[in-house]
Design a protein around this motif. Structure first.
Motif, short mmCIF file in Angstrom:
data_model
loop_
_atom_site.label_atom_id
_atom_site.label_comp_id
_atom_site.label_asym_id
_atom_site.label_seq_id
_atom_site.Cartn_x
_atom_site.Cartn_y
_atom_site.Cartn_z
N GLY A 116 0.81 -1.20 0.00
CA GLY A 116 0.00 0.00 0.00
C GLY A 116 0.85 1.27 0.00
O GLY A 116 2.07 1.23 0.16
N LYS A 117 0.18 2.38 -0.15
CA LYS A 117 0.87 3.67 -0.15
C LYS A 117 1.61 3.89 1.16
O LYS A 117 2.71 4.42 1.19
CB LYS A 117 -0.15 4.79 -0.37
CG LYS A 117 0.44 6.20 -0.35
CD LYS A 117 -0.63 7.25 -0.56
CE LYS A 117 -0.03 8.67 -0.53
NZ LYS A 117 -1.09 9.70 -0.72
N TYR A 118 0.99 3.43 2.25
CA TYR A 118 1.62 3.52 3.57
C TYR A 118 1.95 2.11 4.05
O TYR A 118 1.05 1.31 4.33
CB TYR A 118 0.69 4.23 4.55
CG TYR A 118 0.33 5.63 4.14
CD1 TYR A 118 1.28 6.65 4.12
CD2 TYR A 118 -0.97 5.94 3.72
CE1 TYR A 118 0.96 7.93 3.72
CE2 TYR A 118 -1.30 7.23 3.32
CZ TYR A 118 -0.33 8.22 3.32
OH TYR A 118 -0.66 9.49 2.91
N PHE A 119 3.24 1.84 4.14
CA PHE A 119 3.72 0.50 4.51
C PHE A 119 3.98 0.50 6.01
O PHE A 119 4.95 1.09 6.49
CB PHE A 119 4.99 0.19 3.72
CG PHE A 119 5.48 -1.22 3.86
CD1 PHE A 119 4.61 -2.29 3.73
CD2 PHE A 119 6.82 -1.48 4.11
CE1 PHE A 119 5.06 -3.59 3.84
CE2 PHE A 119 7.28 -2.77 4.23
CZ PHE A 119 6.40 -3.83 4.09
N LEU A 120 3.10 -0.14 6.77
CA LEU A 120 3.15 -0.13 8.22
C LEU A 120 3.96 -1.33 8.71
O LEU A 120 3.55 -2.48 8.55
CB LEU A 120 1.75 -0.20 8.82
CG LEU A 120 0.72 0.80 8.27
CD1 LEU A 120 -0.64 0.55 8.91
CD2 LEU A 120 1.17 2.24 8.52
N GLN A 121 5.11 -1.04 9.32
CA GLN A 121 5.96 -2.10 9.87
C GLN A 121 5.97 -1.96 11.39
O GLN A 121 6.56 -1.03 11.93
CB GLN A 121 7.37 -1.98 9.31
CG GLN A 121 7.44 -2.07 7.79
CD GLN A 121 8.84 -1.90 7.27
OE1 GLN A 121 9.66 -2.82 7.31
NE2 GLN A 121 9.15 -0.72 6.77
N VAL A 122 5.32 -2.90 12.05
CA VAL A 122 5.21 -2.86 13.51
C VAL A 122 6.27 -3.77 14.11
O VAL A 122 6.32 -4.96 13.81
CB VAL A 122 3.81 -3.30 13.98
CG1 VAL A 122 3.70 -3.16 15.50
CG2 VAL A 122 2.74 -2.48 13.29
N CYS A 123 7.12 -3.19 14.97
CA CYS A 123 8.14 -3.98 15.64
C CYS A 123 7.49 -4.81 16.74
O CYS A 123 6.73 -4.28 17.55
CB CYS A 123 9.22 -3.09 16.22
SG CYS A 123 10.49 -3.99 17.14
N THR A 124 7.78 -6.12 16.77
CA THR A 124 7.21 -7.00 17.80
C THR A 124 8.29 -7.76 18.55
O THR A 124 8.03 -8.80 19.15
CB THR A 124 6.21 -7.99 17.18
OG1 THR A 124 6.86 -8.73 16.14
CG2 THR A 124 5.01 -7.28 16.60
N THR A 125 9.54 -7.25 18.50
CA THR A 125 10.60 -7.87 19.27
C THR A 125 10.40 -7.55 20.76
O THR A 125 9.58 -6.71 21.11
CB THR A 125 11.97 -7.38 18.77
OG1 THR A 125 11.99 -7.48 17.34
CG2 THR A 125 13.10 -8.24 19.29
N THR A 126 11.15 -8.22 21.63
CA THR A 126 10.89 -8.23 23.06
C THR A 126 10.62 -6.85 23.69
O THR A 126 9.59 -6.68 24.35
CB THR A 126 12.04 -8.92 23.80
OG1 THR A 126 12.23 -10.22 23.23
CG2 THR A 126 11.73 -9.06 25.28
N PRO A 127 11.48 -5.83 23.52
CA PRO A 127 11.18 -4.54 24.16
C PRO A 127 9.84 -3.95 23.74
O PRO A 127 9.08 -3.45 24.58
CB PRO A 127 12.36 -3.66 23.74
CG PRO A 127 13.46 -4.61 23.46
CD PRO A 127 12.80 -5.79 22.85
N CYS A 128 9.55 -4.00 22.45
CA CYS A 128 8.26 -3.48 21.98
C CYS A 128 7.11 -4.34 22.47
O CYS A 128 6.03 -3.83 22.81
CB CYS A 128 8.26 -3.39 20.45
SG CYS A 128 9.11 -1.94 19.78
N GLN A 129 7.33 -5.65 22.51
CA GLN A 129 6.28 -6.55 23.00
C GLN A 129 5.95 -6.25 24.46
O GLN A 129 4.79 -6.21 24.86
CB GLN A 129 6.75 -8.00 22.85
CG GLN A 129 5.68 -9.04 23.10
CD GLN A 129 4.64 -9.06 22.02
OE1 GLN A 129 3.51 -8.64 22.26
NE2 GLN A 129 4.99 -9.55 20.84
N LEU A 130 6.98 -6.01 25.26
CA LEU A 130 6.77 -5.70 26.68
C LEU A 130 6.06 -4.36 26.86
O LEU A 130 5.39 -4.14 27.88
CB LEU A 130 8.11 -5.68 27.41
CG LEU A 130 8.82 -7.03 27.56
CD1 LEU A 130 10.20 -6.84 28.17
CD2 LEU A 130 7.99 -7.99 28.41
N CYS A 131 6.22 -3.48 25.89
CA CYS A 131 5.60 -2.15 25.98
C CYS A 131 4.26 -2.07 25.26
O CYS A 131 3.70 -0.97 25.11
CB CYS A 131 6.56 -1.09 25.43
SG CYS A 131 8.02 -0.83 26.46
#
Length: 237
Positions: A116-131
């Motif tokens: 898509g025009k806006y490519f959403l990449q969500v980080c799901t590694t441990t620090p982001c998962q904990l937050c």
């Protein structure tokens, strides 16, 4: 003997208890109406100038070293890395197309399918998962009506999970194309999506009020004036 061997196999200790995760991408090319070698691609005038600047950084006999930055430039122009893009880059740096295919299918930053025009990449590694990154993904899926790996019907948004965006101190974080949005909450994420869809200007970086990655709230270090020369040094030195 066979019974003993079977017992031995069953009592072996495993190093991991989690299931094996395999890539959901298939790197075998099949021609499709939107991805086949008959679709023309070449750098536009602006990017051709930029590509020549990139090539100039390398000795003539090592032009192939410019493959990754050229692929990135081509993807920014085309929106994704199609077969025609790879073939064009191969011709541009005078290497067999297979050499470019090997690189483009190895690095996940090259999108082998339209996004898509806006490519959403969500980080799901441990620090982001904990937050709370799982809540961020849930908010996006519910608001856009898509799942991870899918694109909205209006071709505006594509959602994927990624590993470590390198902004752990500002977790959770989303990369929208080349821009980072940090310190996200589900509510802030929905507002970001609505602003993008409406074409409103959005401010990249932390949405919490931080300027960069300084502590939230009160400063916790360097709270007193620095000591001068000679501090903690013996007087006879």
């Amino acid at each position: 003997m066979f019974r003993t061997a079977a017992v031995y196999r069953n009592t072996q200790r495993q190093f991991s208890i989690s299931s094996t995760t395999r890539s959901d991408a298939i790197f075998v090319h099949r021609d499709t109406p939107e991805n086949n070698p008959s679709i023309p691609f070449e750098f536009d005038e602006k990017n051709l100038t930029e590509a020549k600047k990139i090539i100039a950084k390398y000795p003539p006999q090592y032009k192939k070293a410019a493959m990754i930055p050229l692929l990135h430039l081509a993807q920014k122009q085309n929106g994704w890395t199609s077969l025609s893009v790879m073939n064009y880059v191969a011709k541009f740096i005078e290497v067999p197309p297979m050499r470019v295919y090997e690189v483009a299918t190895f690095y996940t930053m090259f999108n082998r399918n339209p996004v898509g025009k806006y490519f959403l990449q969500v980080c799901t590694t441990t620090p982001c998962q904990l937050c709370g990154s799982s809540k961020i993904i849930e908010a996006i899926e519910n608001h856009l009506g898509i799942k991870v790996g899918e694109t909205t019907s209006d071709k505006l948004f594509t959602l994927v999970e990624v590993e470590c965006a390198g902004a752990c101190v500002n977790a959770p974080v989303i990369s929208v194309n080349d821009d980072y949005f940090e310190d996200l909450t589900p509510e802030a994420t929905v507002k970001l999506l609505d602003d993008l869809k409406a074409g409103k200007p959005v401010k990249r970086g932390p949405v919490s009020g931080r300027n960069n990655c300084e502590p939230l709230g009160q400063q916790t270090t360097l709270t007193t004036p620095p000591t001068g020369p000679g501090f903690m040094v013996r007087s006879d030195l």
